[in-house]
Design an enzyme around this catalytic site. Structure first.
Site, PDB file in Angstrom:
ATOM      1  N   THR A 144     -26.630 -10.164   9.237  1.00 21.66           N
ATOM      2  CA  THR A 144     -27.368  -9.817   8.023  1.00 21.66           C
ATOM      3  C   THR A 144     -26.455  -9.056   7.074  1.00 21.66           C
ATOM      4  O   THR A 144     -25.721  -8.162   7.485  1.00 21.66           O
ATOM      5  CB  THR A 144     -28.609  -8.975   8.388  1.00 21.66           C
ATOM      6  OG1 THR A 144     -29.394  -9.742   9.293  1.00 21.66           O
ATOM      7  CG2 THR A 144     -29.428  -8.635   7.152  1.00 21.66           C
TER       8      THR A 144
ATOM      9  N   ASN B  67       0.808  -1.225   0.000  1.00 25.15           N
ATOM     10  CA  ASN B  67       0.000   0.000   0.000  1.00 25.15           C
ATOM     11  C   ASN B  67       0.837   1.270   0.000  1.00 25.15           C
ATOM     12  O   ASN B  67       0.437   2.289  -0.540  1.00 25.15           O
ATOM     13  CB  ASN B  67      -0.953   0.002   1.196  1.00 25.15           C
ATOM     14  CG  ASN B  67      -0.294  -0.435   2.477  1.00 25.15           C
ATOM     15  OD1 ASN B  67       0.327  -1.493   2.537  1.00 25.15           O
ATOM     16  ND2 ASN B  67      -0.390   0.392   3.498  1.00 25.15           N
TER      17      ASN B  67
ATOM     18  N   CYS C 154       3.235  10.966  10.166  1.00 28.96           N
ATOM     19  CA  CYS C 154       3.959  12.147  10.621  1.00 28.96           C
ATOM     20  C   CYS C 154       3.092  13.022  11.498  1.00 28.96           C
ATOM     21  O   CYS C 154       1.905  13.127  11.307  1.00 28.96           O
ATOM     22  CB  CYS C 154       4.517  12.943   9.452  1.00 28.96           C
ATOM     23  SG  CYS C 154       3.306  13.491   8.288  1.00 28.96           S
TER      24      CYS C 154
HETATM   25  N1  PLP Z   1      -4.183  -4.458   3.766  1.00 31.17           N
HETATM   26  C1  PLP Z   1      -3.729  -3.481   2.980  1.00 31.17           C
HETATM   27  C2  PLP Z   1      -2.580  -3.744   2.059  1.00 31.17           C
HETATM   28  C3  PLP Z   1      -4.316  -2.220   3.020  1.00 31.17           C
HETATM   29  O1  PLP Z   1      -3.853  -1.236   2.240  1.00 31.17           O
HETATM   30  C4  PLP Z   1      -5.384  -2.000   3.915  1.00 31.17           C
HETATM   31  C5  PLP Z   1      -5.973  -0.645   4.036  1.00 31.17           C
HETATM   32  O2  PLP Z   1      -5.264   0.344   4.039  1.00 31.17           O
HETATM   33  C6  PLP Z   1      -5.835  -3.062   4.700  1.00 31.17           C
HETATM   34  C7  PLP Z   1      -5.204  -4.273   4.608  1.00 31.17           C
HETATM   35  C8  PLP Z   1      -6.994  -2.902   5.659  1.00 31.17           C
HETATM   36  O3  PLP Z   1      -8.185  -2.699   4.940  1.00 31.17           O
HETATM   37  P1  PLP Z   1      -9.521  -2.186   5.642  1.00 31.17           P
HETATM   38  O4  PLP Z   1      -9.156  -1.016   6.472  1.00 31.17           O
HETATM   39  O5  PLP Z   1     -10.420  -1.862   4.540  1.00 31.17           O
HETATM   40  O6  PLP Z   1     -10.042  -3.285   6.485  1.00 31.17           O
END
Ligand code: PLP
Length: 722
Positions: free
Chosen positions: A246, A160, A335
């Site tokens: 649900t 990410n 940060c």
């Molecule tokens: N894994 C990765 C690589 C992510 O980028 C994120 C969210 O930033 C998550 C897991 C967690 O996802 P969520 O907050 O939608 O449960």
């Protein structure tokens, strides 16, 4: 118009997904577990979306559950594997030798889930991070060695922060023959990479809808046929009793619309177009910020992500700058206002500390078109130009804006001052800090000022003075390389002249034996007038400096304070060497007042933090109706203000522009205003403006306010672009 370039954090909701969610609430609102018509309609929608998801993920078999998001999917996968391991351990009746492995750059949801369930289930297996190389990819040799002893391996499909795409086939090969179950966090891959789940030995794959234009609160979990499973939620038997509760039909409908858009081939850009977008953005960044470093190899990363750092520029500065240009990007690291925490992802890749702390992530969405990218590139170039005119870029600038007399820099609470006289182009640096050397050198080179002196207020115990380093870096700008004493004062000089300003010194032993104040006078028609004093750690707003250091002279402190009082009187602004609370300046009279204890013994200013300083939009608009009218002050830095030029906070009301780093220049004037004049500071988020308002109040102007939430929450309806 705002340009959103933070798609790895979340994406906007596609219009067709919004429409589908509304329709699910209005028409197909039934409970898919009901057997009447309304329920059947909802059930049909649910089945249809699941089928579309199976096609998109290449998962014709196995379970595909609707969840609330990836975090839930990760918990479910981890709980399932660890429960199975515990059963095995209990059946075997002996301790287990297996370990739990996760990629060092995983999203925190993964290692935290491992820790949590490992403890809750009483397994207490070793949890180890799989190292990654400088390219962000897993060390497959390491993994191959550890695989025979692994019970669970968690890796991500794409990162990410950096966008680095994992070598899933390489990982699969490294895990061949391993007893481990394999979870692939596929959040950042959805819609960007073909995962073909059925063709890979992946046991669990969590997804999150809001990373691909669906709303928050809907996700998917793929579970390979035959992989162990323990429900996280037990209850009414929904999702074949694998995930009770649900179903979130609005979210499922919206996700369905996104999956249809993936299949229609129109809504989302193809890989070639996305790669071209990224190339153009990278080109704009290179043009705007010469020396920019990209933190992940483009060939191995998602074509929608750029993670970069610019030498000499903090991520906070870059985020403020981008935000002023209406570009929403995020720090590649967590940060805070004063200190950037290095990104653990970049640290795991072995990047230098500054790069891991100064990282910025720019991530666009798969639906973003060429026009938006063009506009983003143009604004990025504007950001570069704005930095250049503020002398914050490596390129010398002929039309650099004239500097203010006083600029204050703060690094981890330590203050450094730059005094610059525009008329004579002479300047003095007081208490230089190592972290600022490059920036100060750049400032001098860009503006071509003469450096009359680099002074320290004392021999610093807690950090090394960088005065020698600074002097050595800019010999051409030094007044004359004559001899100076240990604190940088030119030997034999009675004063340092800068046009109408002059500095003299006053020795004040106490904090250290060599503590010295520098008094700044302005030569006026009536003779020299004392304007302010740089007092180092002798007097800090709210405290005196320590006197228990090896180099302290505690017994001299009282005499020094009396000497200071005699030299500056009660009301001269004192500029400290440290300012952890962002109070900017003090005076002896303010210090005396706040240190007079109340009857209960609490210092008189101990409650200042709880005093309301923030004004909401409504309160500010009400204040605007009263008399006298408030003075509106934008305290964003010049490079931000320049990008927002022509915009006034409130239509037809002219704002003053005083960057927080130049606030000291304006304080004396504001303190002379009639007490009833309200002063309203504003900035991007309300943080810097609160500092300004607090500082002014502490110095005696009670009607100082900060716009709560800053420009980020201010409604554009009140603003006006000229
Ligand atoms: N894994 C990765 C690589 C992510 O980028 C994120 C969210 O930033 C998550 C897991 C967690 O996802 P969520 O907050 O939608 O449960």
């Amino acid at each position: 118009m705002e340009i959103y370039l933070d798609a790895n954090a979340t994406t906007p909701v596609l219009p067709q997904a919004q429409a589908a969610a509304l329709a699910a609430m209005a028409d197909a609102f039934g409970n898919p577990s009901s057997v009447h018509g309304s329920g059947l309609k909802a059930r049909a929608l649910l089945d249809q979306v699941r089928a579309a998801a199976r096609r998109a993920l290449g998962a014709p078999s196995g379970q595909l559950l609707f969840t609330s998001g990836a975090t839930e999917g990760i918990q479910t996968a981890v709980l399932s594997v660890l429960s199975a391991l515990r059963r095995r351990r209990d059946e075997a009746g002996e301790p287990m030798q297996l370990q739990l492995l996760y990629g060092a750059t995983e999203h925190k949801a993964v290692p935290e889930a491992l820790k949590h369930w490992n403890a809750v289930l009483g397994l207490n297996l070793p949890i180890r991070a799989i190292p990654v190389g400088a390219d962000g990819r897993h060390d497959l040799v390491w993994l191959r060695e550890q695989a025979p002893l692994a019970g669970l391996v968690c890796t991500m499909a794409a990162n990410n922060e950096t966008g680095v795409i994992s070598d899933l086939d390489g990982i699969a090969a490294a895990l061949a023959g391993s007893p481990a179950l394999w979870m692939v966090d596929s959040v950042q891959a959805l819609g960007k990479l073909a995962l073909n789940l059925a063709e890979r030995p992946i046991d669990y794959a969590p997804f999150s809808g809001h990373k691909l234009y669906a709303p928050k609160g809907i996700g998917l979990l793929y579970v390979r046929e035959g992989a162990p499973f323990t429900p996280l939620l037990a209850g009414g038997g929904q999702e074949s009793a694998l995930r009770a509760g649900t179903e979130n039909m609005a979210g499922i409908a919206a996700l369905g619309a996104v999956l249809s858009a993936l299949e229609d081939g129109v809504t989302f850009q193809d890989q070639a177009a996305l790669a071209a977008h990224r190339q153009r953005l990278a080109g704009a960044l290179r043009a705007a910020f010469p020396g920019v470093i990209f933190n992940a190899p483009a060939a191995l990363s998602l074509s929608t992500t750029l993670n970069f750092a610019v030498p000499g520029l903090s991520s906070k500065l870059l985020l403020d700058l981008f935000d002023a240009a209406g570009l929403r990007v995020s720090g590649g690291s967590a940060c805070s206002a004063s200190k950037a925490t290095p990104s653990y992802v970049l640290q795991a890749m072995g990047l230098p500390a500054w790069q891991a702390a100064a990282a910025v992530r720019l991530s666009f969405g798969a639906a973003d078109g060429a026009d938006l990218i063009d506009e983003a590139c143009s604004r990025i170039r504007d950001c570069g130009a704005s930095l250049r005119s503020s002398c914050l870029s490596a390129t010398p600038q002929a039309d650099a804006s004239p500097p203010e007399l006083l600029t204050r820099f703060v690094v981890d609470g330590a203050c450094c001052y730059l005094v610059a006289d525009a008329a004579t182009r002479r300047c003095v640096v007081i208490d230089p800090l190592p972290a600022l050397t490059d920036r100060l050198v750049q400032w001098l080179r860009c503006r071509g000022f003469t450096l009359a002196a680099v002074l320290d207020t004392h021999s610093h115990g807690e950090h090394v003075s960088s005065s020698c380093e600074l002097r050595a870096a800019v010999p051409a700008f030094l007044q004359e390389p004559g001899a100076v004493d240990a604190l940088g004062w030119p030997l034999g000089a009675g004063q340092i002249l800068m046009g109408d300003y002059r500095l003299t010194r006053l020795t004040l032993p106490g904090h250290t034996a060599d503590s010295t104040a520098y008094l700044m006078h302005e030569v006026t028609h009536d003779g020299p007038a004392l304007r302010l004093a740089f007092v180092g750690d002798t007097v800090m707003p709210g405290a005196l400096g320590r006197s228990d250091l090896a180099q302290s002279e505690p017994l001299a402190y009282a005499t020094s304070l009396l000497a200071l009082e005699q030299a500056v009187g009660p009301h001269t602004l004192l500029l400290p060497g440290h300012d952890d609370e962002n109070r900017f300046a003090s005076t002896l009279s303010v210090e005396r007042a706040v240190h007079q204890t109340t009857a209960c013994g609490a210092p008189a200013d101990s409650g200042t933090k709880s005093v309301k300083i923030d004004l909401s939009e409504t309160e500010l608009l009400a204040l605007m109706q009263g008399t006298p009218q408030p003075l509106l002050v934008d305290v964003r830095e010049l490079y931000e203000q320049r990008l927002a030029a022509g915009t006034s906070l409130v239509a037809d009301v002219v704002s003053e522009y005083v960057a927080l780093s130049n606030l000291l220049n304006a304080l004396p004037g504001w303190l002379k205003l009639p007490a009833e004049v309200p002063i309203l500071f504003y900035c991007r988020s309300g943080n810097r403006s609160a500092q300004a308002a607090n500082a002014l109040r502490r110095l005696g102007h009670a009607r100082a306010w900060s716009l709560a939430g800053g420009l980020a929450l201010w409604s554009a309806a009140h603003s006006k672009r000229a």
